[in-house]
Each structure stands twice: as C-alpha cells, then as structure tokens.
Design a protein around this motif. Structure first.
Motif, short mmCIF file in Angstrom:
data_model
loop_
_atom_site.label_atom_id
_atom_site.label_comp_id
_atom_site.label_asym_id
_atom_site.label_seq_id
_atom_site.Cartn_x
_atom_site.Cartn_y
_atom_site.Cartn_z
N MET A 1 0.85 -1.20 0.00
CA MET A 1 0.00 0.00 0.00
C MET A 1 0.88 1.24 0.00
SD MET A 1 -3.18 -1.15 0.25
CE MET A 1 -4.21 0.12 0.91
N LEU A 2 0.28 2.36 -0.32
CA LEU A 2 0.92 3.66 -0.17
C LEU A 2 0.19 4.42 0.92
CD1 LEU A 2 1.25 4.54 -3.95
CD2 LEU A 2 3.10 3.88 -2.41
N ARG A 3 0.93 4.86 1.95
CA ARG A 3 0.33 5.62 3.04
C ARG A 3 0.62 7.10 2.78
NH1 ARG A 3 2.14 3.65 8.55
NH2 ARG A 3 4.15 4.21 7.72
N VAL A 4 -0.42 7.90 2.79
CA VAL A 4 -0.29 9.34 2.54
C VAL A 4 -0.55 10.08 3.84
CG1 VAL A 4 -1.14 11.30 1.20
CG2 VAL A 4 -1.15 9.01 0.20
N SER A 5 0.42 10.90 4.25
CA SER A 5 0.26 11.71 5.46
C SER A 5 0.66 13.14 5.15
CB SER A 5 1.06 11.14 6.62
OG SER A 5 2.42 11.02 6.27
N HIS A 6 0.29 14.03 6.06
CA HIS A 6 0.50 15.47 5.88
C HIS A 6 0.99 16.04 7.21
CE1 HIS A 6 -1.41 19.56 4.64
NE2 HIS A 6 -0.11 19.54 4.44
N ARG A 7 2.15 16.67 7.17
CA ARG A 7 2.72 17.25 8.40
C ARG A 7 2.40 18.74 8.44
NH1 ARG A 7 5.97 15.35 12.24
NH2 ARG A 7 7.32 16.80 13.33
N VAL A 8 1.71 19.16 9.50
CA VAL A 8 1.31 20.56 9.68
C VAL A 8 1.68 21.00 11.08
CG1 VAL A 8 -0.63 22.18 9.67
CG2 VAL A 8 -0.63 20.24 8.10
N ASN A 9 2.48 22.05 11.19
CA ASN A 9 2.89 22.60 12.49
C ASN A 9 3.44 21.54 13.44
OD1 ASN A 9 2.09 25.21 11.73
ND2 ASN A 9 -0.02 24.79 12.36
N GLY A 10 4.25 20.63 12.90
CA GLY A 10 4.89 19.61 13.72
C GLY A 10 4.04 18.40 14.04
N TYR B 1 -4.83 5.65 2.72
CA TYR B 1 -4.04 4.59 2.11
C TYR B 1 -4.49 4.43 0.66
CZ TYR B 1 -2.82 3.37 6.88
OH TYR B 1 -2.36 3.41 8.18
N CYS B 2 -3.54 4.08 -0.20
CA CYS B 2 -3.84 3.87 -1.62
C CYS B 2 -3.30 2.51 -2.03
CB CYS B 2 -3.16 4.93 -2.48
SG CYS B 2 -3.62 6.61 -2.08
N ALA B 3 -4.09 1.80 -2.82
CA ALA B 3 -3.65 0.51 -3.33
C ALA B 3 -2.84 0.68 -4.61
CB ALA B 3 -4.85 -0.39 -3.58
N SER B 4 -2.95 1.83 -5.26
CA SER B 4 -2.20 2.07 -6.50
C SER B 4 -1.81 3.54 -6.58
CB SER B 4 -3.04 1.69 -7.72
OG SER B 4 -4.08 2.63 -7.89
N VAL B 5 -0.87 3.81 -7.46
CA VAL B 5 -0.39 5.18 -7.66
C VAL B 5 -1.52 6.06 -8.21
CG1 VAL B 5 1.25 6.56 -9.00
CG2 VAL B 5 1.98 4.41 -7.99
N ASP B 6 -2.41 5.47 -8.99
CA ASP B 6 -3.52 6.22 -9.57
C ASP B 6 -4.40 6.87 -8.51
OD1 ASP B 6 -2.72 5.43 -12.11
OD2 ASP B 6 -4.02 3.68 -12.11
#
Length: 64
Positions: free
Chosen positions: A22-31, A38-43
């Motif tokens: 899987m691809l895990r997508v996270s976002h860091r804001v103010n520490g 989660y994404c199963a593919s790049v698309d």
C-alpha cells in the motif's frame, strides 16, 4: 520501503498493510503528522491531493 516528500508537508510511504503493498499518505502541519489515507495504487494518490510530478524521493531503496 521507499518514502517520497511533496510540497507543504506531504509524505508518501510504500508499506505493507495486512500482507498487501500500500501507499500511506500523510501530511505534516505545524509539527503534527495527520494521516490522509491509504492507496492501493499510484492512480489513487490524486484523490488525496498528491501530485506525482512534485514528489521527490526521501530515502533510497536499500533492498535493490
């Protein structure tokens, strides 16, 4: 696994979740890091606000 960073604190990580890649997508804001999803593919990355053209590899893949 690999990690890629995008502008504004976006982090994409290649992981194994429940025996599936899987691809895990996270976002860091103010520490603080927030999970976007989660994404199963790049698309699917676009659904989480990730532009592939803006990603840069963060760490080298040491298993290749």
């Amino acid at each position: 696994m690999g990690q890629w960073r995008g502008p504004g604190g976006i982090l994409v990580e290649a992981i194994i979740l429940d025996d599936r890649p899987m691809l895990r997508v996270s976002h860091r804001v103010n520490g603080i890091t927030y999970l976007r999803g989660y994404c199963a593919s790049v698309d699917e990355l676009g659904e989480h606000g990730v532009d592939l053209a803006e990603l840069m590899e963060d760490t080298a893949l040491d298993h290749l």
